[in-house]
Design a protein around this motif. Sequence first.
Motif, short mmCIF file in Angstrom:
data_model
loop_
_atom_site.label_atom_id
_atom_site.label_comp_id
_atom_site.label_asym_id
_atom_site.label_seq_id
_atom_site.Cartn_x
_atom_site.Cartn_y
_atom_site.Cartn_z
N LEU A 181 -5.78 -2.99 11.19
CA LEU A 181 -4.75 -2.32 10.68
C LEU A 181 -5.54 -1.71 9.34
N PHE A 182 -5.15 -0.03 9.12
CA PHE A 182 -5.51 0.50 8.02
C PHE A 182 -4.16 0.73 7.07
N ILE A 183 -4.60 0.21 5.79
CA ILE A 183 -3.30 0.17 4.95
C ILE A 183 -3.65 1.10 3.83
N LEU A 184 -2.80 1.95 3.66
CA LEU A 184 -2.71 2.97 2.42
C LEU A 184 -1.64 2.30 1.39
N ASP A 185 -2.24 1.70 0.21
CA ASP A 185 -1.21 1.06 -0.63
C ASP A 185 -1.27 1.95 -1.80
N VAL A 186 0.02 2.48 -1.98
CA VAL A 186 0.28 3.61 -2.96
C VAL A 186 0.93 2.94 -4.28
N ARG A 187 0.78 1.73 -4.49
CA ARG A 187 1.01 0.90 -5.77
C ARG A 187 -0.07 1.27 -6.96
N GLY A 225 -5.62 -9.32 5.76
CA GLY A 225 -5.79 -9.55 7.12
C GLY A 225 -7.21 -9.48 7.47
N GLU A 226 -7.71 -10.23 8.37
CA GLU A 226 -9.12 -10.52 8.55
C GLU A 226 -9.62 -9.09 8.99
N ASN A 227 -8.81 -8.21 9.78
CA ASN A 227 -9.56 -6.91 10.17
C ASN A 227 -8.60 -5.76 9.57
N PHE A 228 -8.31 -5.98 8.34
CA PHE A 228 -7.50 -4.97 7.65
C PHE A 228 -8.36 -4.17 6.75
N GLU A 229 -8.32 -2.94 6.67
CA GLU A 229 -9.05 -1.97 5.79
C GLU A 229 -7.80 -1.54 4.92
N TYR A 230 -8.37 -0.91 3.64
CA TYR A 230 -7.65 -0.41 2.67
C TYR A 230 -8.11 0.68 1.87
N LEU A 231 -6.98 1.50 1.60
CA LEU A 231 -7.37 2.58 0.54
C LEU A 231 -6.24 2.53 -0.44
N ASN A 232 -6.46 2.61 -1.73
CA ASN A 232 -5.43 2.32 -2.72
C ASN A 232 -5.44 3.50 -3.46
N VAL A 233 -4.38 4.41 -3.32
CA VAL A 233 -3.90 5.84 -4.09
C VAL A 233 -2.70 5.67 -4.61
N PRO A 234 -2.38 5.31 -5.83
CA PRO A 234 -1.22 5.37 -6.44
C PRO A 234 -0.29 6.42 -6.21
N TYR A 235 0.85 6.61 -5.89
CA TYR A 235 1.64 7.40 -5.32
C TYR A 235 2.00 8.56 -5.99
#
Length: 375
Positions: free
Chosen positions: A21-27, A39-49
Amino acid sequence: MTVNVLTPKDITKKAFNREELFILDVRNESDFNDWKIEGENFEYLNVPYFELLDGVEEITGEIPTNKVVLVVCAKEGSSVMVAEMLSEAGLNVSYLKGGMKAWSEYLEPVKIGDLNDGGEIYQFVRIGKGCLSYMVLSEGEAAVIDSTRMTDIYIDFAKSKGTKITHVFDTHLHADHISGGRTIAEKTGATYWLPPKDATEVTFVYQPLEHGNDVAIGNTTINFETLYSPGHTIGSSSFIVDREYLLSGDILFINSIGRPDLAGKAEDWVADLRTTLYKRYRELSEDLIVLPAHFMMIDELNEDGSVAEKLGELFAKNHGLNINDENEFRKLVTKKLPPQPNAYQEIRETNMGKINPNLEKQREMEIGPNRCAVR
């Protein structure tokens, strides 16, 4: 393209199944770094909205097209907006229904096993908060242990199993989450049990939970034995259920041990913690399956999503159970501690009945990760 919606249950299943799962977290970056969906196979990108208000062109190249993409924010609104912008840019994305608030409150029941008299034991995994609670069912009756404030989940689950909740237990006075024990007892007429040494300041009536208590669930006693096990709090208690399961509360976890400082008593309680872990628990059968009240890391989940391990395995692998030098142990559990849980003093006062915050305030108090362990 259509913007899809994924629920906390959907994401929990992906975490349990080790899916990608690829998560774009906008917090905000600080909120993301403090607490995120794991998650064990989760990837992340954090860009505030707020950095995306003028468009998503700068990040479209960082969004994969061969994976499920989930946009996440605190309450849902910002993630819907960003997901729609990405969809208009030609990307197939989803947003998390209810945002991190809903993620924090979701419970997934996992069957741990059958009991000798035909009963069952279930673990409720609060994956977004790291909390674990339990239900023991036998002959039409049920007991709930270390419940969260989302009480209807337990009541509805018991009804779906054709059982009535007759007993509710807290292994200790919780400091990281608001207990639903009293509320369940009020709604169902069940007996609410609490260790008396943790209840000296409570404002309500409870049944004292003391060493050696055996409690009948159904028409037979499922050998529901109480073991006094102080250290995380002065009243902390464990349960041995059906001579097979050790519900350890916040004393012992899979990869760590309980912290003794959440009531400001670290120096006073460290000796109790060591005695519980190195003496009382050592006297128990190593075949007991440990069922803790929390987990720290997503890799502590078993293949079925449960958090459980034999006591003997923990004695072999858990560093907190293998510190021979008492001074080193004392230093570990009093000096090298993670930050305190969010609003832990207010949570303790709520669990004592001293304050009664509204639902929105309760949600705010519980935001953030579980921090009941020595790391």
